[in-house]
Every structure is written in C-alpha cells, then in structure tokens.
Design a protein around this motif. Structure first.
Motif, PDB file in Angstrom:
ATOM      1  N   GLU A 210       0.928  -1.249  -0.005  1.00 57.94           N
ATOM      2  CA  GLU A 210      -0.052   0.076   0.013  1.00 57.94           C
ATOM      3  C   GLU A 210       0.948   1.242  -0.111  1.00 57.94           C
ATOM      4  N   ILE A 211       2.058   1.248   0.757  1.00 55.24           N
ATOM      5  CA  ILE A 211       2.608   2.625   0.554  1.00 55.24           C
ATOM      6  C   ILE A 211       3.813   2.425  -0.282  1.00 55.24           C
ATOM      7  N   ASN A 212       3.787   1.469  -1.172  1.00 58.92           N
ATOM      8  CA  ASN A 212       4.758   1.403  -2.269  1.00 58.92           C
ATOM      9  C   ASN A 212       6.265   1.244  -1.765  1.00 58.92           C
TER      10      ASN A 212
ATOM     11  N   LYS B  45       2.638   6.712   2.288  1.00 57.62           N
ATOM     12  CA  LYS B  45       2.798   6.177   0.891  1.00 57.62           C
ATOM     13  C   LYS B  45       3.819   6.987   0.054  1.00 57.62           C
TER      14      LYS B  45
END
Length: 642
Positions: free
Chosen positions: A204-206, A275
C-alpha cells in the motif's frame, strides 16, 4: 505466514561473510514451520560470471534452507544502467528489499525484513510461527544483542538447533543481553535486523524508499512511515530475541566513520506521509529477473547436460605448450564446449549469443550443453540484446588462409558493433575466443580485451573490450563527440588515469599536470591507442605559471610534442614560450600500413620554465563519413535456435 527478505552479493562483504551468512540462513530456516514460509534472497549486482551468493555457499546450508530459499538475481547490467551513477554502493538495500517484496508469496501475512547475520530465539515454542502467531496488525521490532566475532566464528554452521541453544546460553553466560533503545520512530537501535511488517501495508505504501541510495536509515524510514499509520512501532521483545553476529573487525564502505549517508532530516525527521506517491514502479517492476533455486543450480544443470551429451572417454591426449608447437594444438571439442558453457551458464542466460567462425563439433556441443533456452546465432545482424560473441578459431585444428582472414574481419566488425552499442548506452559485450592460446588469435585478443591468462588446457581467452580499444573505435568512427565535433576529450577526469602516464618532469595536481622547471625529461608519455587510417589532431591546453610567461612573442623552445607509431616517430612539434596560455595543436596522419598499431603520445620538457597542462584532446579530423552503418552491415548474422 512469513516471507523473510534478505539481500547481498557474492563479494565477501565484511569479515567472514560466508560463515556468518550460513549460520544465519540455517538458523532462520530452523524457526520457520509453516508450509508457505519462505526466505527470499535478492542477489544484487554480483559480478558477472560469479555464482549468486547462496549458490556459492550451498554446501554449507541445511536441507531446510534448500527447501525454503528462493533466489532472485539482479544482474550487474541493471545496477549499472539504473543506479551506478547515483551511488558509491555496490548493493542497494531499498531496491533489493523491494525486489524481494514484489516477488513474495501473497499467501503470507507477514514480511520479516532482516539480514544475513542474525539468529532469532523464539520465546514461545520453538518457531517464529508459534511465538508471533497472535500478533495484532502493526509493525514490530525487537532489540538485537551482539555476539563477539571470536564466539560465533567457532560455531559449526550446519547444526542450527544447537546454534540457537548456544546463543541462549551465551547470552546469559557472557552478559550479552543488553537492550539498546532508539528514538520513538524506531523503538530499538538498529531496527533493520528485525522489522516485522504486514505485506499488504508494504504494498500500500509502495515499499522501501528507492531514493535512499547512499546507505543507512532505510530501516528508520520505513518504520517512520508505518508509524504514521499505526501511531507507534510495536514491541516484539516478549516474543522473539535477536542476536547479531558482529563483523566490524573489517571496516566496510558503509561502516567507515566518514561514509556518505542518507539524510535523516529528509528521510526520517521530516517525513509526513506513509505512501510514496511517485514510486509506483518500485522493486524493478516490469523487468524480467531470473529466479534461482539451490535445487537446480548451474552446477547441477551442467552435470546433467554433460551426462546426456557425450559418452565418457578413458583416453588422455597430449598437447605441447612450447615454441616449436605454436599454432599446433589439437583440441577436444567436447571438453572445450564444457569450458565455454562454464562461462555462459552464469553470465549470459538471458542474452542472445553470436557465434563467429566454423560451425564445427565445438559449436554443436555448445548448443547441446546449453539446452533449448538460449539461442546461439550464426548469421544475420546481432539483436540489441546480444551480450556475448563466441569466436571459434577452429576445433580441433586452427583455421588458415582465407577462412582465417574472414574470421578476423568478422571479429573486428564485432568489436566495432560493441563500441557502437556502448556509445548508445548499452552494456559492453563479452568475447570468448575458442582455440585462442598459443596462436595468432591469442595475440589479437590479449591486445584488444581485458582477459586473464587462462590455463592452456581450457584453450580459451575471454573478456570485454579494453577501454582504449573501445574509445579508439568510437573516435575513429565519429561515434562520440565533444561539442558536436568528432573529438575525444581526455582532460577531465581521464587524463593520466586512462590515457597518459605522468613523466618525471611533471607533478599531478588533481586532473591536471604541472610541468616543473629545472628538470629536462618527459612530462607525459604513453596514452597508447589504436587508430584506423585517417587524419587526427592532438591538442594541448597550456597555462603559464607565475614567472614563466612573457607578454611578447618569444620563440624560446620549452618542450617537444611527439606522436609515435610502434615506437617510431610519425609527427612532432616544438612548443615555444609564446604558446603558453593557449592551445597547441599537432596534426598527424595514420596510413593504412600503420592503422590499428600502437599510437603513443609524449611531451618532452626542456626544463626551462614551469607550466600547466590543463587539458588534452584527440580529434579525428578526417572528413566525416559515417562508417558505422558500413561496419555494422558487414557483421552478418541470422537467428537459428539451439
């Protein structure tokens, strides 16, 4: 339940790397009990031709490691093309960890980011699964305790349960269990040795921040960002303890006191968002990376291919390596093909391979040993993915006459093709000479390639083009330019390092030369280069030093600039005092007879004054004819699959 992510390269980084890594891998596998548990090791930028690090130590790893371990290889060309110009480091933690994360098993809830020098002691049951199965969502850390090098280096590698019992015993007996806390962002010091995080959160946060290319604080950054989601980093200390095999006896690039570091202000203190909105292609997304397994190593594959390709031979044969046997070797094509495959197997599994020369038994066996996955091209234009040329001088006997001349012409065109591709930004090609020892081909390859003196019985010489040859071809073919001219600038930073050798009459000051007064000798010499037929200019940029310049026309001779071909002078020019604070230009011509012989430049100082050489340029002043298309077309190769 767990995807354990690790990274490294086969370079013996730090003290006794192979042993502490084997200890760590064996102990990590020992405490993983779920069928979906995996250890993902990203082998990042191991030098071409070397096995991945886990393959190199495979015989010291337990069967459970062999079962759980997945190896993702990030080859050197990817690092060179994408990151080498941005960092001093050879292995990049955020990129490697993201590659592991992107390849992790979606069935696993947790990702454990750690390193190959850790031993974990579960506090509930005998596995991480039993200790950590009840944890709530979040990100967790545990303190690490230091094990002195003298202790762990004496422990056997392949008895992980005994090792885990050892750390429990010596932790108490040697008073090792010192908890070191850190800031609220990370909870404990050195958090990167145990970072337990939800896989879904990391996606989700890359992932890890791939802007952090200078070393350090990658762990703090990921915890700071996850802390913005959960409010704090959770405490795993009640459930698992971590022991670290200390290895600072040898100072590594990252552990030098003045080593460059990522900014804590930019990547920790001032971080306000979890993110990374602009990092959507993290983990080398879209690039095809090779996955290896210890159950199918290059060694195992080659053994199987040898078994099914040829019958054994109980005979031995004799060759002579002496003056009267020059160019007289009789070569076993099957054995030679095995040594060819020894080079190909680890280096060029994802590249097209071009074969130049006779398609004899050596060619046939090479294809059979490679299997069906790697194409060997024998005609047509090389595709841009070509990274290997195999040059066959004949097997079992060397070719002669017209066939030899055709081979040398094709080889020279292959050199040109490589120089052409590297000028466009592609990685350099590699060349393997077959039947290339104790004959004329050896002389050519030793002159043009960077190659080791391999044993006679391999009958191979191999390596990439040396920089002098590559740059000379580019210069001669107008492939590189300086200010839109066909000029090769050697002034900075390559002066001396790559082209010219400082002489006794000069002092090196950074990337310039200061010529001393009172010393009658060479200021520089060397700079050997191989040039094709044509006209060239060598230009010196000269600066007067204090007391050496007179503001009048002064014909006082202070130095002599010369160009030599195979130690014979082909051009020369005196330099006068009035030339200082200006450019001295010497034009010379390389005729057909002297093309691609050793061209050398030297400057002799008469010792009368001191001056500075601030730059050297070599320019192709022949009329600009685009030879590149002509030369590339002459290298004819068409695809045929093995």
């Amino acid at each position: 339940m767990f995807s354990v992510i690790l990274y490294g390269r086969n370079d013996n980084y730090g003290y006794n790397l192979h042993k502490r890594a084997a200890i760590s891998l064996n102990c990590i596998a020992q405490v993983l009990n779920d069928k979906d548990d995996e250890i993902i090791f990203v082998d990042y930028n191991t030098p071409n031709g070397f096995p991945s690090f886990p393959e190199a130590i495979a015989d010291t790893l337990t069967p459970k490691v062999h079962e759980k371990l997945r190896i993702i290889r990030v080859p050197s060309n990817i690092h060179d093309d994408h990151f080498a110009g941005k960092t001093h480091l050879k292995a990049l933690e955020p990129v490697a960890r993201n590659v592991a994360l992107r390849h992790s098993n979606p069935s696993n809830r947790w990702v454990l980011s750690t390193n190959t020098d850790m031993i974990f002691l579960p506090k509930i049951g005998d596995s991480l699964n039993s200790s950590l199965q009840g944890l709530a969502d979040g990100a967790y850390c545990t303190p690490r305790f230091e094990i002195p090098e003298t202790l762990w280096e004496g422990w056997p590698r392949q008895t992980p349960q005994k090792l885990i019992e050892n750390v429990a015993y010596w932790g108490e007996r040697a008073h090792l269990n010192e908890v070191v806390t850190g800031s609220s962002d990370i909870r404990y010091d050195a958090p990167g040795d145990f970072q337990l995080m939800l896989r879904r959160d990391l996606f989700e946060i890359n992932g890890f921040d791939e802007e952090m290319l200078l070393g350090w604080h990658v762990d703090s950054n990921i915890f700071k960002r996850l802390g913005l989601i959960y409010g704090e980093i959770g405490d795993a200390f009640p459930y698992v303890w971590g022991y670290h095999c200390d290895h600072t006896r040898q100072i590594t690039p990252a552990h030098k006191h003045n080593a460059p570091q990522n900014s804590t202000e930019d990547f920790v203190t001032n971080v306000q968002q979890a993110k990374l909105e602009k990092q959507n292609d993290w983990g080398l997304k879209g690039l095809a990376l090779e996955e290896l397994s210890l159950r199918g190593t290059a060694s195992i594959f080659l053994e199987k291919q040898i078994e099914k390709t040829s019958a054994p031979s109980s005979d031995h044969f004799i060759n002579h390596y002496r003056a009267d046997s020059y160019a007289a070797a009789q070569i076993d094509p099957f054995k030679t093909a095995i040594f060819i495959n020894d080079i190909i197997g680890r280096q060029f599994k994802t590249s097209e391979i071009c074969w130049i020369g006779p398609e004899d038994h050596a060619h046939q066996y090479t294809e059979e040993l490679l299997g069906e996955e790697i194409p060997v091209l024998t005609s047509g234009l090389p595709p841009e993915t070509t990274r290997l040329f195999i040059v066959n001088y004949g097997c079992p006997e060397a070719i002669e006459g017209a066939a030899e001349k055709r081979l040398i012409k094709k080889l020279e065109n292959a050199f040109f093709w490589d120089a052409h591709q590297t000028a466009k930004g592609f990685s350099p090609c590699y060349f393997i000479g077959v039947n290339a020892i104790h004959n004329d081909l050896e002389g050519l390859l030793l002159q043009k390639l960077v190659c080791a003196k391999t044993p006679f019985a391999t009958h191979l010489r191999h390596g990439p083009l040396n920089e002098h040859t590559r740059k000379a071809i580019q210069l001669n073919s107008n492939l590189i330019s300086d200010q839109n001219q066909s000029s090769l600038a050697l002034s900075s930073p390559n002066l001396l390092e790559e082209w010219l050798t400082k002489g006794p009459a000069a002092i090196k000051l950074g990337h310039i030369l200061k010529v001393k007064s009172g010393r009658k000798d060479f200021a520089f010499l060397g700079g050997i280069i191989h040039l094709g037929e044509g006209s060239y200019d060598i230009q010196l940029e000269l600066i007067a030093t204090s007391g050496s310049y007179f503001p009048i026309k002064n014909k006082k001779k202070i130095a002599i600039l010369e160009v030599l071909c195979d130690n014979k002078r082909i051009a020369g020019k005196p330099i006068f005092l009035s030339s200082l604070d200006g450019i001295v230009n010497l034009q010379f011509y390389v005729d057909k007879e002297n093309s691609y012989k050793n061209i050398e430049f030297r400057l002799f100082s008469k010792g009368k004054v001191s001056f500075v050489i601030s730059g050297v340029k070599l320019k192709n002043s022949t009329s600009k004819i685009d030879r590149s298309l002509k030369n590339v077309k002459e290298l004819s190769m068409e695809v045929s699959h093995a």
